[in-house]
Design an enzyme around this catalytic site. Structure first.
Site, mmCIF file in Angstrom:
data_model
loop_
_atom_site.group_PDB
_atom_site.id
_atom_site.type_symbol
_atom_site.label_atom_id
_atom_site.label_comp_id
_atom_site.label_asym_id
_atom_site.label_seq_id
_atom_site.Cartn_x
_atom_site.Cartn_y
_atom_site.Cartn_z
ATOM 1 N N ARG A 9 0.871 -1.183 0.000
ATOM 2 C CA ARG A 9 0.000 0.000 0.000
ATOM 3 C C ARG A 9 0.902 1.226 0.000
ATOM 4 N NH1 ARG A 9 -2.266 0.968 5.313
ATOM 5 N NH2 ARG A 9 -0.939 2.796 5.156
ATOM 6 N N HIS A 27 -3.849 4.545 4.125
ATOM 7 C CA HIS A 27 -4.980 3.615 4.159
ATOM 8 C C HIS A 27 -6.212 4.264 3.530
ATOM 9 C CE1 HIS A 27 -7.857 0.674 5.567
ATOM 10 N NE2 HIS A 27 -8.570 1.667 6.047
ATOM 11 N N TYR A 59 3.243 5.723 11.651
ATOM 12 C CA TYR A 59 3.478 4.360 12.133
ATOM 13 C C TYR A 59 4.383 3.498 11.263
ATOM 14 C CZ TYR A 59 -0.419 3.582 8.880
ATOM 15 O OH TYR A 59 -1.224 3.577 7.778
HETATM 16 C C1 TPP Z 1 -14.944 -5.707 11.201
HETATM 17 C C2 TPP Z 1 -14.107 -4.483 11.083
HETATM 18 N N1 TPP Z 1 -13.113 -4.261 11.978
HETATM 19 C C3 TPP Z 1 -12.333 -3.158 11.856
HETATM 20 C C4 TPP Z 1 -12.555 -2.250 10.857
HETATM 21 C C5 TPP Z 1 -11.660 -1.037 10.690
HETATM 22 N N2 TPP Z 1 -10.791 -1.293 9.530
HETATM 23 C C6 TPP Z 1 -11.098 -0.808 8.312
HETATM 24 S S1 TPP Z 1 -9.990 -1.277 7.158
HETATM 25 C C7 TPP Z 1 -9.079 -2.128 8.273
HETATM 26 C C8 TPP Z 1 -7.806 -2.830 7.866
HETATM 27 C C9 TPP Z 1 -8.025 -3.896 6.870
HETATM 28 O O1 TPP Z 1 -6.786 -4.323 6.374
HETATM 29 P P1 TPP Z 1 -6.651 -5.281 5.145
HETATM 30 O O2 TPP Z 1 -7.674 -6.361 5.219
HETATM 31 O O3 TPP Z 1 -5.237 -5.684 5.057
HETATM 32 O O4 TPP Z 1 -7.067 -4.373 3.904
HETATM 33 P P2 TPP Z 1 -6.327 -3.061 3.335
HETATM 34 O O5 TPP Z 1 -7.011 -1.902 3.973
HETATM 35 O O6 TPP Z 1 -4.898 -3.157 3.657
HETATM 36 O O7 TPP Z 1 -6.590 -3.071 1.866
HETATM 37 C C10 TPP Z 1 -9.645 -2.037 9.549
HETATM 38 C C11 TPP Z 1 -9.076 -2.681 10.751
HETATM 39 C C12 TPP Z 1 -13.613 -2.511 9.972
HETATM 40 N N3 TPP Z 1 -13.883 -1.708 8.928
HETATM 41 N N4 TPP Z 1 -14.365 -3.633 10.100
#
Ligand code: TPP
Ligand code: MG
Length: 355
Positions: A257, A261, A270
């Protein structure tokens, strides 16, 4: 640990043993799709900073994995996105203006401004609504694929999710069900190394994410997610297997990435930018451009022309989208019930100032 599948070599040539052998026109379309996603991201982050849209989730660094996978699917297949795949919706034919109207939440937004910005859907292209809760789209995709199997439609589903999603119960539920019922689903895990501020090494004790598929009774393959031809080849093969009754496959695309985010995030808080710089050197667009230069007549002039064409299309779409008014007040009350119940009629009348 097996090396991830790579097709494009450092000099831009394609490894003949694993080259999916796309025509020049197909490769140019793939590159155009990746570049559209990149330019769209840059422009939309700019609009967000100017207060013109509320929120945006860019996919910078993941264009090869996103667009490469989408293009490898057939038109009858379904695409179930995570929240970082505008390039896949555009591959499915979603008009740029509709997408930008959704970001703005205006009267021309196909969702009437009711969804969070950047949470579009494109029904005509079999492109499901974006799922903000991490991982919930996985059982949805498996359910669609199971339906296809029961009906014998011969289609397949592509579901995108991140490294972080592999830690959710929905990942387990979906993968287990897919293995048991051998549903025609391709699981595309975009391992971009981070789940917001959590690095993948703290997400799991597994050496790879792809190996998790073995526990569910099907194959998991690792590909270089910066290499669009590697992703395309692996997904095309997985989709063909799914359609012919061979069951699901997980494809782990190793990406990074490169951006934040989302527009609400500041990764400098971080992570070490030196790490990002290492991956930036393998920018998927730069790698693919080198491939086009090595194998076609691609040059700086054609590159600039494509950039201009895409940039102009986005400029036009933004202008058209920003010309649309806000959604009418009554759209807050419509589409919930087939016939509006009296209490909503009363609220609508009040909102319109009639009482
Ligand atoms: C069930 C849930 N827990 C926490 C969140 C907050 N959250 C949004 S995106 C994310 C990280 C997801 O990471 P990843 O699956 O690696 O996808 P990326 O964003 O890196 O594409 C989190 C913890 C959420 N949206 N839904
Ligand atoms: Mg991630």
């Amino acid at each position: 640990m097996a090396e991830p599948l790579r097709v494009i070599r450092d000099d831009g040539s394609a490894d003949p043993a694993v080259n999916p052998k796309l025509s020049e026109a197909e490769r140019l379309a793939l590159y155009g799709g990746m570049m559209t996603e990149r330019i769209l991201d840059e422009r939309m982050l700019g609009l967000q900073r100017q207060g013109r849209i509320g929120f945006y989730g860019p996919s910078i660094g993941q264009e090869a994995a996103i667009v490469g996978a989408a293009m490898a699917m057939a038109p009858g297949d379904w695409i179930v996105p995570q929240y970082r795949e505008p390039g896949a919706a555009l591959v499915r034919g979603m008009p740029l203006k509709d997408m930008i109207c959704q970001f703005l939440g205006n009267a021309d937004d196909p969702l009437h401004g009711r969804q969070m910005p950047c949470h579009y859907v494109y029904r005509k292209g079999n492109y499901l609504s974006i799922s903000s809760p991490v991982g919930t789209q996985i059982p949805h995709a498996v359910g669609i694929a199971w339906g296809m199997r029961i009906r014998g439609s011969g289609d397949a589903v592509l579901v995108y999710f991140g490294d972080g999603a592999t830690s959710t119960q929905d990942f387990h539920t979906g993968m287990n069900f897919a293995g048991v019922f051998r549903v025609p689903c391709v699981f595309l895990c975009n391992n971009n190394q981070w789940a917001i501020s959590l690095p993948v090494g703290r997400q799991t004790a597994s050496a790879t994410l792809a190996e998790k598929a073995q526990a569910y009774g099907f194959d998991g393959v690792r590909v270089d997610g910066m290499d669009a031809l590697a992703v395309y080849g692996a997904v095309r093969e997985a989709a063909a297997r799914a359609r012919s009754g061979g069951g699901p496959t997980m494809v782990e695309a190793l990406t990074y990435r490169l951006g934040p985010h989302s527009s609400s995030d500041d990764p400098s808080r971080y992570r070490d930018e030196a790490e990002a710089a290492v991956w930036r050197a393998r920018d998927p667009l730069v790698l693919f451009r080198r491939h086009l230069e090595a194998t076609t007549g691609w040059d700086a002039g054609r590159e600039a022309g494509l950039e201009r064409e895409i940039g102009d299309a986005i400029t036009r779409a933004v202008a058209e989208a920003e010309a649309a008014p806000r959604p009418a007040i009554d759209t807050m009350f419509t589409d919930v019930y087939e016939a509006m119940p009296p209490h909503l009629e009363e609220q609508l009348a009040r909102a319109l100032g009639r009482r």
